[in-house]
Design an enzyme around this catalytic site. Structure first.
Site, short mmCIF file in Angstrom:
data_model
loop_
_atom_site.label_atom_id
_atom_site.label_comp_id
_atom_site.label_asym_id
_atom_site.label_seq_id
_atom_site.Cartn_x
_atom_site.Cartn_y
_atom_site.Cartn_z
N GLN A 167 0.83 -1.21 0.00
CA GLN A 167 0.00 0.00 0.00
C GLN A 167 0.86 1.26 0.00
O GLN A 167 0.91 1.98 -0.98
CB GLN A 167 -0.95 -0.03 1.19
CG GLN A 167 -1.95 -1.18 1.11
CD GLN A 167 -2.88 -1.24 2.30
OE1 GLN A 167 -2.83 -0.42 3.20
NE2 GLN A 167 -3.74 -2.25 2.33
N ASP A 168 1.53 1.54 1.11
CA ASP A 168 2.47 2.64 1.16
C ASP A 168 3.59 2.27 2.13
O ASP A 168 3.51 1.25 2.81
CB ASP A 168 1.80 3.97 1.52
CG ASP A 168 0.95 3.90 2.77
OD1 ASP A 168 0.88 2.82 3.39
OD2 ASP A 168 0.36 4.93 3.15
N PRO A 169 4.67 3.05 2.18
CA PRO A 169 5.82 2.65 2.99
C PRO A 169 5.48 2.58 4.48
O PRO A 169 4.54 3.22 4.96
CB PRO A 169 6.84 3.76 2.72
CG PRO A 169 6.43 4.35 1.41
CD PRO A 169 4.94 4.27 1.39
#
Length: 227
Positions: free
Chosen positions: A67-69
């Site tokens: 999804q995101d970091p």
């Protein structure tokens, strides 16, 4: 992220694949520099933001979408799910990935959470959003990264080479329409997060299934073994 030509930031095959969004990449660079100028940090470090695209485009056989970091400082390294070798304890999602890795393949648990060997062997570890504010999950969603990462996925799907896409969770599953092509097989399951891993991630055997599919399509299997 420095203001340099895309061809100096990513592998040449990726530079060509991302040419349609080169202006968007530059715009995201300006966004990140504006964040720093305003006193707001971002993760991962600037030199790692495009790291997933520094490995050869032509070698990609497997896509794993995040999804995101990780928003925890010191965790994000520019590859989805991966962390630096010295990170302890592991993020719980990654720990669950490793539990499934061991159950699926029979390998011992890796000594650290660095997934660089997978990236070097043809596994694209790609977050949909490539940056995040520290301690603020999803803070850079909707800023423009999605256009870039979806371009990358379309470029992979447009090739003739066999590929397996591993989509963990509902967010990743929304990319399935981009991957519904003859040369790509999609493996879906719940996300490995503690909230959903017991609902179908555990026991899904993504690693062995991927290799069975690749071999069946005439491609070489991935060496999943980690130190």
């Amino acid at each position: 992220m420095t203001a340099r030509p895309l061809s100096e930031l990513v592998e040449q095959g990726w530079a060509a694949a991302l040419e349609p969004v080169v202006d968007q990449v530059a715009e995201m660079g300006r966004f990140l520099r504006a964040e720093i100028a305003a006193g707001r940090r971002y993760l991962p470090a600037g030199h790692s933001v495009l790291r997933a695209f520094t490995y050869p485009f032509d070698n990609v056989r497997v896509l794993i979408v995040g999804q995101d970091p990780y928003p925890t400082p010191g965790h994000a390294v520019g590859l989805s799910f991966s962390v630096a070798p010295d990170v302890r304890p592991l993020p719980r999602s990654l720990a669950n990935v490793f539990d499934e890795y061991t159950a699926d393949l029979g390998y011992p648990l890796p000594v650290c959470g660095d997934l660089t060997p997978w990236a070097q062997r043809g596994v694209l570890l790609l977050n949909r959003v490539l940056t995040v504010r520290p301690s603020n999950p999803a803070s850079h969603r909707g800023k423009g990264w999605e256009v870039i990462t979806e371009c990358a996925i379309r470029a992979l799907a447009a090739r003739s080479e066999p590929m397996v896409a591993i989509l963990w969770g509902r967010d990743a599953a929304t990319l399935k329409p981009l991957l519904t092509v003859d040369n790509c097989v999609v493996i879906e399951s719940p996300h490995p997060s503690p909230l959903s891993a017991s609902r179908g991630f555990f026991g899904s055997r993504p690693f062995s299934r991927t290799n069975e599919i690749l071999v069946g399509m005439g491609a070489g299997p991935i060496n999943w073994r980690l130190p």
